[in-house]
Design an enzyme around this catalytic site. Structure first.
Site, PDB file in Angstrom:
ATOM      1  N   GLY A   1       0.826  -1.202   0.000  1.00 54.60           N
ATOM      2  CA  GLY A   1       0.000   0.000   0.000  1.00 54.60           C
ATOM      3  C   GLY A   1       0.860   1.251   0.000  1.00 54.60           C
ATOM      4  O   GLY A   1       1.687   1.442   0.889  1.00 54.60           O
TER       5      GLY A   1
ATOM      6  N   GLN B   1       0.704  -2.020  -5.273  1.00 55.74           N
ATOM      7  CA  GLN B   1       0.204  -0.649  -5.434  1.00 55.74           C
ATOM      8  C   GLN B   1       1.381   0.322  -5.366  1.00 55.74           C
ATOM      9  O   GLN B   1       2.188   0.256  -4.440  1.00 55.74           O
ATOM     10  CB  GLN B   1      -0.792  -0.298  -4.322  1.00 55.74           C
ATOM     11  CG  GLN B   1      -1.368   1.106  -4.444  1.00 55.74           C
ATOM     12  CD  GLN B   1      -2.177   1.497  -3.223  1.00 55.74           C
ATOM     13  OE1 GLN B   1      -1.638   2.023  -2.250  1.00 55.74           O
ATOM     14  NE2 GLN B   1      -3.480   1.228  -3.262  1.00 55.74           N
TER      15      GLN B   1
ATOM     16  N   HIS C   1      -3.659  11.223  -3.310  1.00 51.95           N
ATOM     17  CA  HIS C   1      -2.242  11.249  -3.640  1.00 51.95           C
ATOM     18  C   HIS C   1      -2.018  12.116  -4.883  1.00 51.95           C
ATOM     19  O   HIS C   1      -2.939  12.766  -5.375  1.00 51.95           O
ATOM     20  CB  HIS C   1      -1.719   9.829  -3.832  1.00 51.95           C
ATOM     21  CG  HIS C   1      -1.735   9.024  -2.568  1.00 51.95           C
ATOM     22  ND1 HIS C   1      -1.052   7.837  -2.431  1.00 51.95           N
ATOM     23  CD2 HIS C   1      -2.346   9.220  -1.376  1.00 51.95           C
ATOM     24  CE1 HIS C   1      -1.233   7.348  -1.212  1.00 51.95           C
ATOM     25  NE2 HIS C   1      -2.024   8.173  -0.566  1.00 51.95           N
TER      26      HIS C   1
END
Length: 223
Positions: free
Chosen positions: A63, A106, A176
């Protein structure tokens, strides 16, 4: 009769060239088990291997794995910014595949959500100078060199994922850097990367076009 025979949850699923044995997966998260160099070593791998042994079809790891060293926070992200990660990924993917499951990662750049006061002590950057509400830092506005550099960093990280034998990857957008370009709340630019929706999507499209260019058409890419 075994209910799993008729339950769609336990039926195979075809995702590009990857056949998943059922519809059960573990989504990306930062489990904090990376070693001191932010690599997925023994403890990190074993955590996911046990899930594969349990019968799920796909486990996603890392993650918010960072594509650049100015995308760090203190919650144990993995380092996809260096080729040193590749040998770990090769071992990781072999172990997961041996258990009959798929493995994906990810990747991201945190943008204004990155931390300035830990690890590399680098300033945060973002589409625009809009203060981050969590740790309250004020990012600098990215220039075209920053944009091109980060686009390349995403492509490099994706290449490392493929070289490591992974089945695919996803980018993290919400909150993000890619999402910060998408949103008019955090993107106040007046150049080709701001304003109307087409411009705000430009950075994200550049990132994914570069990823696809680096990994080819067969590798699984999600967002």
């Amino acid at each position: 009769m075994d209910k799993r025979v008729s339950d769609p949850l336990f039926q195979p699923f075809q995702l590009k060239g990857l056949t998943l044995r059922n519809r059960v997966m573990s989504t990306s998260h930062a489990c904090g088990l990376g070693d001191h160099n932010h690599m997925p070593a023994e403890a990190y791998q074993s955590y996911h291997v046990e899930k594969a042994k349990g019968g799920l079809a796909l486990t996603m790891f890392g993650g918010s794995s960072y594509v650049s060293k100015d995308s760090l926070w203190a919650s144990g992200q993995l380092n996809f910014a260096e080729d040193a990660v590749i040998p770990y990924l090769i071992q990781f993917s072999e172990r997961i595949h041996a258990e009959g499951a798929g493995l994906m990662v990810q990747i991201t750049h945190l943008g204004r959500r990155a931390e300035t006061n830990s690890q590399n002590w680098l300033p945060t950057m973002a589409p625009s100078v809009v203060r981050e509400i969590g740790h309250r830092s004020i990012p600098r506005e990215m220039d075209r060199h920053d944009i091109d550099r980060v686009v390349k960093a995403f492509g490099d990280a994706a290449w490392r994922a493929k070289e490591g034998g992974l089945d695919g990857l996803e980018t993290m957008t919400h909150g993000h850097l890619i999402g910060q370009f998408f949103s008019p709340v955090t993107n106040k630019r007046t150049d080709d990367f701001g304003g109307r929706l087409e411009n705000r999507c430009r950075f994200g499209l550049m990132v994914h076009e570069e990823i696809r260019r680096r990994v080819g058409s067969d590798f699984i890419v999600g967002m």
